[in-house]
Structure formats: structure tokens, C-alpha cells
Design an enzyme around this catalytic site. Structure first.
Site, PDB file in Angstrom:
ATOM      1  N   LYS A 147       0.871  -1.181   0.000  1.00  0.00           N
ATOM      2  CA  LYS A 147       0.000   0.000   0.000  1.00  0.00           C
ATOM      3  C   LYS A 147       0.904   1.227   0.000  1.00  0.00           C
ATOM      4  CE  LYS A 147      -3.313   2.555   2.700  1.00  0.00           C
ATOM      5  NZ  LYS A 147      -3.607   2.853   4.093  1.00  0.00           N
ATOM      6  N   GLY A 162      -7.997   8.939  10.681  1.00  0.00           N
ATOM      7  CA  GLY A 162      -8.243   8.973  12.118  1.00  0.00           C
ATOM      8  C   GLY A 162      -9.392   9.852  12.564  1.00  0.00           C
ATOM      9  N   ALA A 166      -9.358   5.408   4.966  1.00  0.00           N
ATOM     10  CA  ALA A 166      -9.195   6.535   5.889  1.00  0.00           C
ATOM     11  C   ALA A 166     -10.496   7.287   6.108  1.00  0.00           C
ATOM     12  CB  ALA A 166      -8.125   7.506   5.420  1.00  0.00           C
ATOM     13  N   GLY A 167     -10.765   7.549   7.349  1.00  0.00           N
ATOM     14  CA  GLY A 167     -11.888   8.396   7.728  1.00  0.00           C
ATOM     15  C   GLY A 167     -13.166   7.660   8.051  1.00  0.00           C
ATOM     16  N   ASN A 193      -9.369   1.321  10.605  1.00  0.00           N
ATOM     17  CA  ASN A 193      -8.451   1.049  11.707  1.00  0.00           C
ATOM     18  C   ASN A 193      -8.909   1.782  12.972  1.00  0.00           C
ATOM     19  OD1 ASN A 193      -4.794   1.307  12.106  1.00  0.00           O
ATOM     20  ND2 ASN A 193      -6.314   0.542  13.468  1.00  0.00           N
ATOM     21  N   THR A 194      -8.859   3.123  12.900  1.00  0.00           N
ATOM     22  CA  THR A 194      -9.141   3.924  14.091  1.00  0.00           C
ATOM     23  C   THR A 194     -10.523   3.627  14.675  1.00  0.00           C
ATOM     24  OG1 THR A 194      -7.805   5.661  13.114  1.00  0.00           O
ATOM     25  CG2 THR A 194      -9.174   6.290  14.979  1.00  0.00           C
TER      26      THR A 194
END
Lengths: 257, 371
Positions: free
Chosen positions: A99, A160, A186-187, A208-209
Site C-alpha cells: 500500500k 483517524g 481513511a476516515g 483502523n481507528t
């Protein structure tokens, strides 16, 4: 009826039945293995800089062997650094997936699309299966296709933030125009947002977050897995048309027939 | 001494000068805590005495920001003092040139042994330190030490006397990736009073060190005021502003903040190390985290184990472990140089590692990769 068991995500000639890519960056290692299981993830990202060679705990030991590791180039500020990190990952036995993250803004961690294109081209030529993290821009996405990317990974919102699909309209354009899997990265902060991305036609979701910072990591991993599957099924089924005027399920003029 | 544009320094000093923290009340603090992206005015409120009544709220906000940016991770590192010779005369420092202490400069093979012993603990991040002596500790010597460090550690930093940008570039070639420079105080007047001899007397040259380090290719730069040396609220405010402005000017720069308080040192009984209490320190660190959520915040062994265990749950993202601030103390050579100050938390690496795990956090040894 569409059988979701016959539905696969294809990346660089590899098939995956799960469309959930789990990030590993913010977990406690003791929870990571369980989260992978509950998420039913088959691909897990790995920041090479976090691989602790010879240390007391190695993150690689917490990722089951049947999982495809997706090393990222986190820490790279430009294409050259990304290429070097990718090569190191391959030398460490992390496989051919990579990635690409080229980031030269440490405050917002927004990807540098220009450097990302350069890195993608170099890595694709070296035989990597390249998954570039990008700001959703159609021209850039076209360049990434031409550079040999295996998919494009536009951000839904800054990393995040858990803000969801703030770039929704632009991701939709990529889905409509790009003949590669579009994986929102992301997000994404909640299962409902992940579901929406899948309903739109994204090929997969990375998170993830949202999971690592939830009160119950395992339950949230499972919630994401279910929502991604639900969103995919809804997309395959074909969503009903949205209308500005009321349309009765039993037509009002039906008696005329 | 290389001179660079001083407009950033003038702005920081002007903002510090105009910071009247007594003007801020509870409503200002409450407002600051509601803002999604806290601005300079919000920072002023969070560092004010009025915010002392909001420690719990600040901690909650701070914890949330830290989770968002760092997840469960806490980075570990250790300092390695390779020399305690110093040309500067600073009234609060144990290494001060006028302080009669046992001085030692390790030979490169001794540095290597110390590094090997530290590496056995599993640590992958080492910070090389010296006194402020360019004469006796020439740059080539420090560069050689850093080359040895980069063979064993994935992340090497330096906390040495300020350099010109080409000298930082040389150290970067030797494997150094981050540079920490404590400004000590952002009050030029106080600075002049406590730095009474040697190269360290130049406030401006020290202030601009981080910028020169970035110009020399370093990835990360660290900032700190020695809290308690002057008005700690103004100094904490200036530290955060300095870091913020540098990051805005150099967007790729990774920013780190340290939070040292004055500590007792050998032959320095006049140093009042108790000026900033733990509640005030806690407030300042939370304010740093809320204002600069993406910054690495380091908590050193100047603080107690209890405080350090508490603050890593809330705001600090990096912690030192297995620390000695003397010279030659990681090996059994028989030669030892005196310490810079007295540490409080004497836990070893294993103990800190275990304690971090017990707090449901993830100790991270390696967070960098040389490319």
C-alpha cells in the site's frame, strides 16, 4: 438471487471473499488477532516501521499465517522513500502487496498524489501489487491506472477522524469512471458509513481507528464485517430508485386497468 | 554561527510577551474545550490558572485526541550520554562548566559497548546526548557515535549543542533522524540571567536550531522549555507556539514536545525544583496535546513512575525507559561521569514495558525505518 459466496474481491490476480481490510496501526497486539478474526478480514495492513525485528514482541507474530499482509510505506515522504520501504518489506517476506503512502504533511497526513503516482509506476514495474492511498481526484486515478495500480484507495476523510465519507461525490466519480476496484481508505468511522461506501459501489473498505478506539474492539470489528457484507449485498441487489415525489406501493390509478 | 530569518522567533516572543493568562476565566476555558481545532486563543485559555479547575475535562479531551492520532501506542526510547564535558555555564545544570563534577568522554569503542548493552534490552530508539562543548566533543566524534547507534537502532536522535544546517546534514548522513533542543526559557531576559557563559548564551542561535535541523534534512524536531526556570505558563505557551509555527512552515516536519521540570543536580542546591507542581505540569501537557494533537509528547524520568503511568494514559505518547543520565553507566568499565540531574523514575525497560501493557496500552519499540 445473488449468492454473495460467489462474490470475490480481485486484486492483482488474487481473490478475497472478505471486502474488509483491517489496519493494524492503533491496536494493542493482544487484541489484534481477535479483531482480525471478528472482522473476518483476509487482508491486514502493516506499517513496516512498526515491525520490531528481534524485539520482545513482533507484530508479525500476531497476524495469522493465512492472512495476506499489506505492508504500507508509512513514513515515506516521497516516491523514492516509498519504493525503498516496499523493497525492504519484500525482503522481510511480506509478499508482493504494497500500500503506497506518500505523505509530506505530518499534521493532516494527506497523501501527496504526485509522488504516489511516481511510486506506483516504479513499484508496478518491479512486480508489486500496488494499492495506492490517494486524495480522490479523477485525473490522478486515471494516472494510477496507467501506472499499473491494482486498485485505487481514496480517502473518505482525513486519517483517524472517523468523519466518514466526506469526499463522497468524488469517490462516486471514481467508481463510475475507473475500471479498477475503488477501496475507500481513511476516515470511515462507523459501520453505517462503511455500509454506505459499499452500497455506493466501493469494492472494499479499510478501517483502523474506528475499531481500535471503540469501547469493544471485537464487537466493533464484527459490526464492520456485517455492515460491509450488507452494503455489498445491497449494491449487488441494486438499490431502489430515489424519487422526489411520492410513489405509492399500491398505485392509485390501478383500478383503471 | 549560521544566521537565518528571525521573523518566526520575533512572532513567538511577541505572542509570549502579550500572553496575560490572568485575563482568562472559566467561560474561556469551557469555550476552548468545545472548539474542534483549538486555536492560539484557546491555547491561552487552556494554560491559564482558570483551566486548573478543568483538569478532568482537559484530560478527557486530551485522551480522545491521543487515541485518534496514536491509538494505543506508546513509544519507548532511552537517552545515552556519551560525554558530560561542557563549555557553557548555566546556573541550573549539573553539567555546567563551573560545576565540579566527574567529567568523562567515552571513546568510540566504549560508546559501542554502551549501545550494545542498551540494545540487549530490546529498545530500538536511542537519543545521543552530550554537554554543550563543541571544543572537546567535536562533531566528527558525535557523528561516529551516531553511525554506531544507527547500526543497532532503528531510530537515532541527538540532544547536543545547536549546529549549523550543514552540520545537521552531516549528522543526518551519520544516521540521525531527529533533533531535540530545549530552549529552556523563552524569556530572553531570564535566558541571559541563567546562561552566563559559553555558546549557549546566544538565545537566537538556540531558538533557530530546529529550523536549521530541518534545513539539514532531519525528519523530526523536538521542543521544550524547562518548566520552572521562568514563568511556566508563558514558557509552555511559547513552546507550543514555536512547535506549531515550525510545523506550519515545514509541513513534513514531525514535531515532538518534551515536558521537563527543573530537577535537583549535584552541587546545585540553590535550584528550586519544586516551582511547578504536578497538577500544573499535567495541565500544561494536556494543553500541548489538545493544541497539537499530532505531536509526539515525551515524558522523561524527571517525573515519578506514578505520574508517568498516569500521563501516558492521557497525553504523552513517548516515554524513556532504563534511563541513566550519567556517562558510562550502561557498561562495567569502572569509569563513570556524573549525572546531569537526579532522575525520579528508575524503572528498567522490562518493568516499564510490563507496566504499559498493564495499562492496556501497546509499547512500541520501533516506529521508524531508515530509507
Amino acid at each position: 438471487m445473488m449468492d454473495i459466496n460467489d462474490d470475490f474481491l480481485e486484486l492483482g490476480g488474487h481473490k478475497f471473499s472478505s471486502r474488509f481490510i483491517l489496519g493494524s496501526g492503533k491496536f494493542s497486539l493482544s487484541l489484534l488477532e481477535a479483531a482480525i478474526k471478528d472482522a473476518k478480514a483476509q487482508i491486514v495492513t502493516l506499517a513496516l516501521r512498526r515491525v520490531n525485528e528481534g524485539g520482545s514482541e513482533n507484530i508479525l507474530d500476531f497476524i495469522p499465517k493465512d492472512i495476506t499482509i499489506l505492508p504500507n510505506t508509512s513514513g515515506a515522504r516521497n516516491a523514492d522513500e516509498a519504493v525503498r520501504i516496499a523493497k525492504l518489506a519484500r525482503e522481510l517476506g511480506c509478499g508482493d502487496f504494497v500500500k503506497v503512502e506518500c505523505i509530506k504533511d505530518s499534521r493532516y497526513l494527506l497523501p501527496d498524489n504526485y509522488e504516489t503516482i511516481k511510486a506506483t509506476e516504479k513499484l508496478a514495474n518491479l512486480g508489486f501489487i500496488v494499492m495506492p492511498y490517494m486524495y480522490p481526484d479523477l485525473n490522478v486515478a486515471r494516472d494510477l491506472v496507467n501506472a499499473g495500480a491494482a486498485c485505487v484507495m481514496p480517502l473518505g476523510a482525513p486519517i483517524g477522524t472517523n468523519k466518514g465519507l466526506t469526499t463522497r461525490e468524488f469517490i462516486k466519480i471514481l467508481i463510475d469512471e475507473i475500471d479498477l476496484p475503488v477501496i475507500v481508505d481513511a476516515g470511515i468511522g462507523s459501520p453505517s458509513q462503511a455500509c454506505e461506501a459499499m452500497q455506493m459501489g466501493c469494492a472494499a473498505v479499510m478501517a483502523n481507528t474506528a475499531i481500535a478506539t471503540s469501547g469493544d474492539v471485537r464487537a466493533m470489528a464484527k459490526a464492520f464485517a456485517l455492515s460491509i457484507e450488507a452494503g455489498r449485498l445491497a449494491y449487488l441487489a441494486g438499490l431502489g430508485e430515489v424519487s422526489e415525489i411520492a410513489r405509492a406501493s399500491s398505485p392509485l390509478s390501478g383500478f383503471l386497468e | 554561527m549560521q544566521r537565518i530569518d528571525e521573523s518566526l522567533m520575533k512572532r513567538v516572543l511577541s505572542l509570549r510577551e502579550s500572553y496575560e493568562y490572568e485575563r482568562y476565566g472559566k467561560a474561556d476555558v469551557a469555550r476552548a474545550l468545545k472548539i474542534q481545532r483549538v486555536d492560539i486563543e484557546g491555547l491561552r485559555a487552556l494554560l491559564s490558572p482558570a483551566a486548573g479547575d478543568f483538569l478532568e475535562e482537559m484530560a478527557a479531551r486530551s485522551k480522545s485526541e491521543m487515541k485518534r492520532y496514536f491509538g494505543n501506542s506508546i513509544e519507548l526510547f532511552t537517552p545515552l550520554y556519551i560525554s558530560n564535558f561542557c563549555d557553557s555555564n548555566c546556573v541550573y545544570c549539573g553539567f555546567s562548566s563551573h560545576n565540579k563534577i566527574s567529567r568523562l568522554r567515552l571513546k568510540i569503542d566504549e560508546v559501542k559497548t554502551e549501545l550494545e548493552n542498551i540494545a540487549k534490552s530490546g529498545l530500538k530508539d536511542v537519543l545521543i546526548l552530550t554537554g554543550e562543548s563543541a571544543k572537546k566533543r567535536d562533531l566528527g566524534y558525535i557523528g561516529e557515535a551516531c553511525k554506531e547507534a544507527s547500526k543497532l537502532f532503528s531510530n537515532v536522535g541527538v540532544e547536543i549543542y545547536p549546529l549549523n544546517s550543514d552540520e545537521y546534514a552531516y549528522l543526518h548522513e551519520c544516521g540521525v533522524d531527529y533533533v531535540i533542543v530545549f530552549q529552556e526559557t523563552y524569556s530572553p531576559e531570564k535566558y541571559a540571567q541563567v546562561h552566563i557563559g559559553g555558546q549557549k548564551m546566544s538565545f537566537a542561535y538556540r531558538f533557530n536550531a530546529q529550523e536549521r535541523a530541518l534545513m539539514g534534512g532531519m525528519r523530526s524536531v523536538g521542543f521544550a522549555a524547562l518548566l520552572g526556570l521562568d514563568d511556566f505558563r508563558k514558557d509552555a505557551f511559547a513552546t507550543a507556539i514555536h512547535a506549531n509555527l515550525i510545523q506550519q512552515k515545514y509541513p513534513h516536519a514531525e514535531i515532538a514536545i518534551s515536558c521537563p521540570r527543573l530537577r535537583p543536580a549535584k552541587n546545585k542546591s540553590e535550584v528550586n525544583a519544586g516551582k511547578v507542581d504536578e497538577r500544573s505540569l499535567f495541565q500544561a501537557i494536556c494543553a500541548y496535546r489538545i493544541f497539537l494533537p499530532f505531536a509526539n509528547i515525551t515524558i522523561s524520568t524527571r517525573e515519578s513512575a506514578k505520574f508517568r503511568n498516569g500521563i501516558i494514559k492521557v497525553a504523552a505518547s513517548k516515554i524513556s525507559a532504563g534511563v541513566s543520565v550519567g556517562v558510562g553507566t550502561h557498561s562495567d568499565t569502572g569509569k563513570k561521569g556524573d549525572e546531569q540531574f537526579e532522575i525520579d523514575d528508575t524503572r528498567g525497560v522490562d518493568e516499564i514495558y510490563t507496566d504499559i501493557r498493564a495499562l492496556n496500552l501497546q509499547p512500541v519499540m520501533s516506529n521508524h525505518i531508515y530509507v
